[in-house]
Design an enzyme around this catalytic site. Sequence first.
Site, short mmCIF file in Angstrom:
data_model
loop_
_atom_site.label_atom_id
_atom_site.label_comp_id
_atom_site.label_asym_id
_atom_site.label_seq_id
_atom_site.Cartn_x
_atom_site.Cartn_y
_atom_site.Cartn_z
N GLU A 66 0.81 -1.22 0.00
CA GLU A 66 0.00 0.00 0.00
C GLU A 66 0.85 1.27 0.00
OE1 GLU A 66 -3.29 -0.27 2.81
OE2 GLU A 66 -2.90 1.81 3.34
N ASP A 67 1.93 1.27 0.74
CA ASP A 67 2.65 2.52 0.98
C ASP A 67 4.06 2.60 0.40
OD1 ASP A 67 0.59 3.72 2.33
OD2 ASP A 67 1.22 3.02 4.29
#
Length: 180
Positions: A66-67
């Site tokens: 996600e990051d």
Amino acid sequence: MNPDELSLLVKATAFAARKHKDQRRKDDASSPYINHPVYLADVLVHEGGVTDLHTIAAALLHDTIEDTETTADEIEAHFGVTVRTIVEEVSDDKSLGKRACKQMQIDRAPSLSTQARAVKLADKICNLRDVVVNPPTGWELERRQAYFDWAKEVIDGLRGEHAVLEELFDQVYAQRPGEE
Ligand code: ZN
């Protein structure tokens, strides 16, 4: 724990540390991002009594897709398909935008696997505790309350499999800002 399992855990920790190395949390101290996944693993093992290796490894890796630039294939190549699946289950598709991601977490919660539920619970426990003791810079009361309410909506959708973690969540939810 056998040597292969120990290796997987240390590898997951090192992998996450490398991937998150330039990231910081949004609190006043700009804490190193890696504190967050390590905190999840700590909560799972030492407070939740979770002993499933893949759950712990997935917790350490839960924000890498996600990051950071990490792909699901990369997770699978290093950690196997079980860990990949759990990490994918708890990852937002940020291309959808913030609002849609938040709704998606609520919608997806009831269909998460047992392992993904544990990671999601630990993530919300850690994030709410952070909002209580060390909130993101500039979050007004209303925003902190809204965050608590959203987290509860997500968690209410996945209850029934992790009594201890659910209780820990309820304990931190009871500290919802503004309620004395
Ligand atoms: Zn997280």
